[in-house]
Scaffold this motif. Sequence first.
Motif, PDB file in Angstrom:
ATOM      1  N   HIS A 165      39.342 -33.481 -10.226  1.00  0.00           N
ATOM      2  CA  HIS A 165      38.588 -34.358 -11.344  1.00  0.00           C
ATOM      3  C   HIS A 165      36.786 -34.254 -11.063  1.00  0.00           C
ATOM      4  N   LEU A 166      37.488 -35.055  -9.529  1.00  0.00           N
ATOM      5  CA  LEU A 166      36.016 -35.120  -9.291  1.00  0.00           C
ATOM      6  C   LEU A 166      35.155 -34.113  -8.384  1.00  0.00           C
ATOM      7  N   MET A 167      35.540 -33.082  -7.872  1.00  0.00           N
ATOM      8  CA  MET A 167      34.718 -31.979  -7.707  1.00  0.00           C
ATOM      9  C   MET A 167      33.806 -31.395  -8.725  1.00  0.00           C
TER      10      MET A 167
ATOM     11  N   LYS B 264      20.265 -33.651  -4.598  1.00  0.00           N
ATOM     12  CA  LYS B 264      21.002 -35.031  -4.614  1.00  0.00           C
ATOM     13  C   LYS B 264      22.125 -34.594  -5.720  1.00  0.00           C
ATOM     14  N   ALA B 265      21.332 -34.207  -6.977  1.00  0.00           N
ATOM     15  CA  ALA B 265      22.283 -34.676  -7.803  1.00  0.00           C
ATOM     16  C   ALA B 265      23.879 -34.143  -7.947  1.00  0.00           C
ATOM     17  N   PRO B 266      24.488 -33.045  -7.458  1.00  0.00           N
ATOM     18  CA  PRO B 266      25.946 -33.428  -7.361  1.00  0.00           C
ATOM     19  C   PRO B 266      26.727 -35.008  -6.287  1.00  0.00           C
ATOM     20  N   LEU B 267      25.771 -34.954  -5.437  1.00  0.00           N
ATOM     21  CA  LEU B 267      26.305 -36.560  -5.117  1.00  0.00           C
ATOM     22  C   LEU B 267      26.397 -37.308  -5.059  1.00  0.00           C
ATOM     23  N   LEU B 268      25.094 -37.632  -6.279  1.00  0.00           N
ATOM     24  CA  LEU B 268      25.260 -38.224  -7.315  1.00  0.00           C
ATOM     25  C   LEU B 268      26.170 -38.654  -8.667  1.00  0.00           C
ATOM     26  N   LEU B 269      26.450 -37.284  -8.974  1.00  0.00           N
ATOM     27  CA  LEU B 269      26.873 -37.608 -10.064  1.00  0.00           C
ATOM     28  C   LEU B 269      28.737 -37.713  -9.238  1.00  0.00           C
ATOM     29  N   THR B 270      28.807 -37.629  -8.184  1.00  0.00           N
ATOM     30  CA  THR B 270      30.676 -37.417  -6.813  1.00  0.00           C
ATOM     31  C   THR B 270      30.407 -39.341  -7.954  1.00  0.00           C
ATOM     32  N   ILE B 271      29.081 -39.957  -6.985  1.00  0.00           N
ATOM     33  CA  ILE B 271      29.264 -41.518  -6.577  1.00  0.00           C
ATOM     34  C   ILE B 271      29.429 -41.975  -8.119  1.00  0.00           C
ATOM     35  N   LYS B 272      29.032 -41.780  -8.594  1.00  0.00           N
ATOM     36  CA  LYS B 272      28.983 -42.278 -10.125  1.00  0.00           C
ATOM     37  C   LYS B 272      30.044 -42.304 -10.888  1.00  0.00           C
ATOM     38  N   GLU B 273      31.201 -41.287 -11.162  1.00  0.00           N
ATOM     39  CA  GLU B 273      32.002 -41.217 -11.129  1.00  0.00           C
ATOM     40  C   GLU B 273      33.183 -41.993 -10.098  1.00  0.00           C
TER      41      GLU B 273
ATOM     42  N   THR C 150      23.526 -43.354  -3.020  1.00  0.00           N
ATOM     43  CA  THR C 150      23.291 -41.642  -3.121  1.00  0.00           C
ATOM     44  C   THR C 150      21.881 -41.456  -2.262  1.00  0.00           C
ATOM     45  N   ASP C 151      20.200 -41.903  -2.750  1.00  0.00           N
ATOM     46  CA  ASP C 151      20.267 -42.324  -2.880  1.00  0.00           C
ATOM     47  C   ASP C 151      19.636 -42.232  -0.515  1.00  0.00           C
ATOM     48  N   ARG C 152      20.878 -43.364  -0.271  1.00  0.00           N
ATOM     49  CA  ARG C 152      20.555 -43.721   1.363  1.00  0.00           C
ATOM     50  C   ARG C 152      20.856 -42.923   1.778  1.00  0.00           C
ATOM     51  N   LEU C 153      22.235 -42.668   1.381  1.00  0.00           N
ATOM     52  CA  LEU C 153      23.275 -41.609   1.772  1.00  0.00           C
ATOM     53  C   LEU C 153      22.370 -40.356   1.832  1.00  0.00           C
ATOM     54  N   TRP C 154      21.853 -40.054   1.169  1.00  0.00           N
ATOM     55  CA  TRP C 154      20.739 -38.156   1.259  1.00  0.00           C
ATOM     56  C   TRP C 154      19.895 -38.492   2.391  1.00  0.00           C
ATOM     57  N   SER C 155      19.700 -39.265   1.939  1.00  0.00           N
ATOM     58  CA  SER C 155      18.272 -39.889   3.429  1.00  0.00           C
ATOM     59  C   SER C 155      18.776 -39.649   4.790  1.00  0.00           C
ATOM     60  N   LEU C 156      19.975 -40.506   5.076  1.00  0.00           N
ATOM     61  CA  LEU C 156      20.703 -40.316   6.088  1.00  0.00           C
ATOM     62  C   LEU C 156      20.847 -38.606   6.681  1.00  0.00           C
ATOM     63  N   LEU C 157      21.747 -37.493   5.452  1.00  0.00           N
ATOM     64  CA  LEU C 157      22.494 -36.594   5.291  1.00  0.00           C
ATOM     65  C   LEU C 157      21.471 -35.650   5.574  1.00  0.00           C
ATOM     66  N   GLU C 158      19.783 -35.907   4.792  1.00  0.00           N
ATOM     67  CA  GLU C 158      18.745 -34.667   5.593  1.00  0.00           C
ATOM     68  C   GLU C 158      18.011 -35.401   6.903  1.00  0.00           C
ATOM     69  N   MET C 159      18.191 -36.091   7.457  1.00  0.00           N
ATOM     70  CA  MET C 159      17.378 -37.045   8.235  1.00  0.00           C
ATOM     71  C   MET C 159      18.532 -36.311   9.570  1.00  0.00           C
ATOM     72  N   ASN C 160      19.939 -36.110   9.406  1.00  0.00           N
ATOM     73  CA  ASN C 160      20.749 -35.412  10.673  1.00  0.00           C
ATOM     74  C   ASN C 160      20.574 -34.008  10.257  1.00  0.00           C
ATOM     75  N   LEU C 161      20.426 -33.910   9.074  1.00  0.00           N
ATOM     76  CA  LEU C 161      20.107 -32.190   8.741  1.00  0.00           C
ATOM     77  C   LEU C 161      19.359 -31.666   9.732  1.00  0.00           C
TER      78      LEU C 161
END
Length: 185
Positions: free
Chosen positions: A65-67, A82-91, A171-182
């Motif tokens: 369901h989360l997927m 980051k929209a899918p990540l946000l949806l996942t975190i919201k769920e 999500t914003d903070r996780l996304w920033s970390l993901l982008e920075m690491n990418l």
Amino acid sequence: MDRRIKKNQTAIMHALLQLILEKEFEKITINEIAERADVNRGTVYSHYADKYDLLDKCIEDQLRHLMETCYAIDAAEPFQTKAPLLLTIKEIEINARLYKALLRIKDVPSFRIHLSSMMNKQIMAQLKANSHLCLDDLGQSIFAQFMSSAIVGVIEWWFAQSMPCSAEELTDRLWSLLEMNLMTG
């Protein structure tokens, strides 16, 4: 599948999830699950080997369901935005009580492992979609494992700290970390 079988399986899974919210998993018995599901004990055993098998099936169902939620926006590639990540975190936020309970089950780390694996697959898909990144296969695997473990760890921290920020901010903070690491990967 026979509707009666599906109905029984749904009732049994729902019963286990409700009991997990009320008490420690280790103290839950098959008899309690059967009683809560309004089925015979034998019916539970006709579908599941034991309560651990039932727990695994419940976790698979919850993560499926989360997927589905995660893939709802960017079906082609998870985490392209980051929209899918946000949806996942919201769920996860919406079902926080259940996910907290599943994460704290002692001696059965399967929810954490399944969630981390789901995140790992999503990150690997993101890495493969971004072929301009200079990571070989081993580098991609290590990076995906690192980030998926970190994301699950942050979600566990978020729960332990009584969710001190919104799903959006997390999500914003996780996304920033993901982008920075990418970018540095």
